[in-house]
Design a protein around this motif. Sequence first.
Motif, PDB file in Angstrom:
ATOM      1  N   VAL A   1       2.478  -4.317   5.253  1.00 16.59           N
ATOM      2  CA  VAL A   1       1.665  -4.030   4.065  1.00 16.59           C
ATOM      3  C   VAL A   1       2.165  -2.816   3.273  1.00 16.59           C
ATOM      4  O   VAL A   1       1.943  -2.720   2.083  1.00 16.59           O
ATOM      5  CB  VAL A   1       0.169  -3.795   4.441  1.00 16.59           C
ATOM      6  CG1 VAL A   1      -0.445  -5.074   4.960  1.00 16.59           C
ATOM      7  CG2 VAL A   1       0.026  -2.681   5.478  1.00 16.59           C
ATOM      8  N   ASP A   2       2.831  -1.873   3.931  1.00 20.40           N
ATOM      9  CA  ASP A   2       3.329  -0.696   3.211  1.00 20.40           C
ATOM     10  C   ASP A   2       4.503  -0.109   3.985  1.00 20.40           C
ATOM     11  O   ASP A   2       4.922  -0.662   4.999  1.00 20.40           O
ATOM     12  CB  ASP A   2       2.214   0.361   3.037  1.00 20.40           C
ATOM     13  CG  ASP A   2       1.622   0.814   4.375  1.00 20.40           C
ATOM     14  OD1 ASP A   2       2.262   0.560   5.425  1.00 20.40           O
ATOM     15  OD2 ASP A   2       0.542   1.411   4.384  1.00 20.40           O
ATOM     16  N   LEU A   3       5.036   0.990   3.493  1.00 14.44           N
ATOM     17  CA  LEU A   3       6.222   1.587   4.114  1.00 14.44           C
ATOM     18  C   LEU A   3       5.981   1.911   5.591  1.00 14.44           C
ATOM     19  O   LEU A   3       6.815   1.594   6.442  1.00 14.44           O
ATOM     20  CB  LEU A   3       6.611   2.866   3.358  1.00 14.44           C
ATOM     21  CG  LEU A   3       7.798   3.611   3.983  1.00 14.44           C
ATOM     22  CD1 LEU A   3       9.110   2.961   3.604  1.00 14.44           C
ATOM     23  CD2 LEU A   3       7.819   5.068   3.585  1.00 14.44           C
ATOM     24  N   ASP A   4       4.840   2.549   5.901  1.00 17.56           N
ATOM     25  CA  ASP A   4       4.548   2.900   7.297  1.00 17.56           C
ATOM     26  C   ASP A   4       4.605   1.663   8.184  1.00 17.56           C
ATOM     27  O   ASP A   4       5.158   1.681   9.271  1.00 17.56           O
ATOM     28  CB  ASP A   4       3.142   3.525   7.421  1.00 17.56           C
ATOM     29  CG  ASP A   4       3.141   4.964   6.923  1.00 17.56           C
ATOM     30  OD1 ASP A   4       4.176   5.622   7.064  1.00 17.56           O
ATOM     31  OD2 ASP A   4       2.115   5.412   6.388  1.00 17.56           O
ATOM     32  N   ASP A   5       4.028   0.587   7.671  1.00 16.09           N
ATOM     33  CA  ASP A   5       3.960  -0.653   8.436  1.00 16.09           C
ATOM     34  C   ASP A   5       5.358  -1.260   8.608  1.00 16.09           C
ATOM     35  O   ASP A   5       5.715  -1.736   9.685  1.00 16.09           O
ATOM     36  CB  ASP A   5       3.020  -1.635   7.721  1.00 16.09           C
ATOM     37  CG  ASP A   5       2.504  -2.725   8.655  1.00 16.09           C
ATOM     38  OD1 ASP A   5       2.628  -2.555   9.883  1.00 16.09           O
ATOM     39  OD2 ASP A   5       1.997  -3.747   8.160  1.00 16.09           O
TER      40      ASP A   5
ATOM     41  N   ILE B   1       3.167  10.117  -4.691  1.00 12.18           N
ATOM     42  CA  ILE B   1       3.844   8.866  -4.337  1.00 12.18           C
ATOM     43  C   ILE B   1       5.311   8.996  -4.732  1.00 12.18           C
ATOM     44  O   ILE B   1       5.622   9.350  -5.872  1.00 12.18           O
ATOM     45  CB  ILE B   1       3.198   7.671  -5.081  1.00 12.18           C
ATOM     46  CG1 ILE B   1       1.708   7.575  -4.714  1.00 12.18           C
ATOM     47  CG2 ILE B   1       3.911   6.369  -4.731  1.00 12.18           C
ATOM     48  CD1 ILE B   1       0.867   6.810  -5.689  1.00 12.18           C
TER      49      ILE B   1
ATOM     50  N   GLY C   1       8.399   4.923  -1.449  1.00 14.78           N
ATOM     51  CA  GLY C   1       7.170   4.308  -0.961  1.00 14.78           C
ATOM     52  C   GLY C   1       6.337   5.241  -0.096  1.00 14.78           C
ATOM     53  O   GLY C   1       5.298   4.869   0.426  1.00 14.78           O
TER      54      GLY C   1
ATOM     55  N   ARG D   1      10.206  -3.625  -3.470  1.00 15.89           N
ATOM     56  CA  ARG D   1       8.839  -3.093  -3.660  1.00 15.89           C
ATOM     57  C   ARG D   1       8.720  -2.333  -4.964  1.00 15.89           C
ATOM     58  O   ARG D   1       9.632  -1.634  -5.331  1.00 15.89           O
ATOM     59  CB  ARG D   1       8.500  -2.147  -2.509  1.00 15.89           C
ATOM     60  CG  ARG D   1       8.562  -2.871  -1.186  1.00 15.89           C
ATOM     61  CD  ARG D   1       7.386  -2.598  -0.318  1.00 15.89           C
ATOM     62  NE  ARG D   1       7.175  -3.794   0.492  1.00 15.89           N
ATOM     63  CZ  ARG D   1       6.276  -3.889   1.440  1.00 15.89           C
ATOM     64  NH1 ARG D   1       5.494  -2.882   1.691  1.00 15.89           N
ATOM     65  NH2 ARG D   1       6.109  -4.981   2.143  1.00 15.89           N
TER      66      ARG D   1
END
Length: 339
Positions: free
Chosen positions: A101-105, A152, A156, A339
Motif C-alpha cells: 500500500v505504501d513505501l513502508d509496506d 512528503i 515516498g 508511484r
Amino acid sequence: MNADERRFAVLRAIVADYVATHEPVGSKMIVERHNLGVSSATVRNDMAVLEEDGLIAQPHTSAGRVPTDKGYRLFVDRLAQVKPLSAAEKRALQAFLDGAVDLDDVLRRSVRLLAQLTRQVAVVQYPTLTRSTVRHCEIVALTPARLMLVVITDSGRVDQRVVDLGEVLSDDEVAQLRSLVNGALAGRRLAAASVAVADLPDSVPHELREVAITISTVLIETLVEHPEERLLLGGTANLTRNVADFPGSLRQVLEALEEQVIVLKLLASAQDPGTVTVRIGEENEAEEMRDTSVLSIGYGPGTVLGGMGVVGPTRMDYPGSIAAVHAVARYVGEILAGR
C-alpha cells in the motif's frame, strides 16, 4: 576442456556439494555425482593443485575438502550466468509486492520475500534522505494551537511531526504558513530545503514570526535527522539453522546485525542498481562479519535510493541468492518509479 577449465569444474563441484550437504567433499564423490569424464586419480591431482592455490582446504578430521573464501570468490567471479528466477517465482514476487500500500509496506514485503527466497537474513535500507527531494509539506490544524506537519519526499517517505504553538492561529494564517513553507521547501533536495526553512522566519509577516520559528525548528530536525540510518531486517532465525557455519561466533554476527552500523556501511557501498556486490568472509572489513558473505545491491527508480541484500554464511547458494537479490531490487525500483 583444458586443465584450468577442468580444475574449475572440480572447484565448482566441491562448492555445489558442500553447499548442499555441509559435508567435506572427496574425489570419489565428485566422480560419482558430477559427469566430468575423468578418473578419480585426475580429480585427486586437481584437488591437490586447488589446495596448493588456497582455493580449497582440508578440515582436520576429514578426508574431504571444503572451499575457502578465495575458492568461493573465484566461483562467484566466474559465474557465467546467474540462475534466473523461475516464471512461477517471478509471478509470486510480482503479486506479493504489487499488494503493497505504501513505501513502508513495499520495503517490509521485500525483506520478507528476500528472506524466504534465499533462506538468509534479508536487509533493506530505508531511502537515503540525502538524495531525496521534498515533494510537499502539508500543515494540518489539529486544534487552533496545535499543528501537524507532514513532509512528503519524492521517494515516498512520509515524516509526521506535531507542533504545540502556545498561541492560536486562524484558518487563514494556517493557509498562509502552508504556502510559505511549501514555497521554501517544495522541489528542493533535503540539505537545501533545511537551509531555506532556516531563513523562513525572516520572510513571514511580523505576527507569524514566533510561529514560523517554532515550525522551522521542527522542520529542520525532520530534514537534517538521518532516518536513512534505518534498516529493516528479516529472517534472522535463518542464521541459527546451521550454527556450525559460524566457527567464530554466531552471537557476534547477530550483534553486528543489531548494531546496524556495520550493515549500513556494507549497503552504502552498493551504488549500482544493476549489479549485485558480493563480499565473502575475510573481504568484510568488520571482524564480526568474517564468517559471513554479504550480497548487496542499490534499488530505486533510476536513481539509487538505498541498498538491499542478504547476509548469510560463506557456505551459501550464490547463484540462487544473487538472482533473488537482483530480481527483488529491480522490481522494487519499478514499483517506486510507477508511484
